[in-house]
Design an enzyme around this catalytic site. Sequence first.
Site, short mmCIF file in Angstrom:
data_model
loop_
_atom_site.label_atom_id
_atom_site.label_comp_id
_atom_site.label_asym_id
_atom_site.label_seq_id
_atom_site.Cartn_x
_atom_site.Cartn_y
_atom_site.Cartn_z
N CYS A 5 77.26 -79.33 62.11
CA CYS A 5 76.22 -79.75 62.52
C CYS A 5 76.43 -79.04 63.90
CB CYS A 5 76.78 -81.05 63.18
SG CYS A 5 78.31 -80.97 63.63
N CYS A 52 84.98 -84.01 64.26
CA CYS A 52 83.83 -84.27 65.14
C CYS A 52 83.48 -85.62 64.94
CB CYS A 52 82.97 -84.14 64.21
SG CYS A 52 80.73 -84.43 65.38
#
Length: 355
Positions: A193, A98
């Site tokens: 997340c 990410c």
Amino acid sequence: MEIAALVSGGVDSSVVVHLLKEAGYEPVIFYIRIGMEDRDGYVDCPAEEDIEITAFVAKKYGCRMEVVSLQDEYWEKVVSYTIDTVKRGLTPNPDIMCNRDIKFGCFEDKWGKDFDRTATGHYATTTVIDGKTWLSTARDTIKDQTDFLCRITNLQVSKLMFPIGHLLKSEVRSIAMKQNLPSAYRKDSQGICFLGKINYNSFIERYLGQREGEIIELETGHVVGRHKGYWFHTIGQRKGLGMSGGPWFVIQKDVEKNIIYVSNGYDPEAQYGKTINLQEFNFITEDVWGEFSDAKEIMFKVRHTPDFTSGRISRNAAAGYTIESEKKIQGIAPGQYAVVYDADKRLCYGSGVIV
């Protein structure tokens, strides 16, 4: 200087805005949507609450704020990587992907390119040596997040700002309380997340299903239990096996036969290792060694932990690197990243994929 501040609604990134304003900057706040709400029936990602807090911070400090979406890119680059890695019997690290591909990759391509710097709430620092920028460890050794940044590039690290990297977590909380920020008492986010409140195993099951197989004791070859699919388990895992008489540790996986091999400590050598082979090594700033035939003294990590391990790194025949650890490491998981630092635990050189 034009600064883009990536703010998530948490205490760390909220304090980043305060520190930038104190330093005389006028940051533009960006909230990046990457969660899976509205996709495949997932609706419990806490994006709306995060956006509300971020909007409060923007208004308090008089900053322009934009909510931008990288959900499709996140699915393509991070979620798909996670599913594919797990399916191959390896251990993924979505947070590392990410940072490299989304926060400092796609965001930079679409919006960050219009700014001089991008500021985030990571616990990390940068060090400039002879005109070159190096990713460096944070003052708070417990919260240090350089391992999550280990795949970024030289261009990315050269543009990043980590305003809280010189602070302890307790000091960040204190600033947030004094400034009456709504995130002051929020707990730190845990887990991956994109999942929000979704259970990790439930997510994996949705895409890979269940497939019952044997759990075999490594030392004896006896079947000691059953599992619902090798993809639910990772090397070094201790909890979640549902077996008595432990503690049991996952030692090996046979992907083709769907077998999990475990040990409950009869043979410590089965659980621990000192040799770590790496491929796809990524140097962040530059190749610090070049061609060499000896072994270099390093510090390293193989998981997110405050503790560094000392070792020596050398070239191997597979065109990669091999780390010989000074002490035995429990749960060396293929697919994960070994993050390499200098001997002083200051500069993060980069990382390689454990094979």
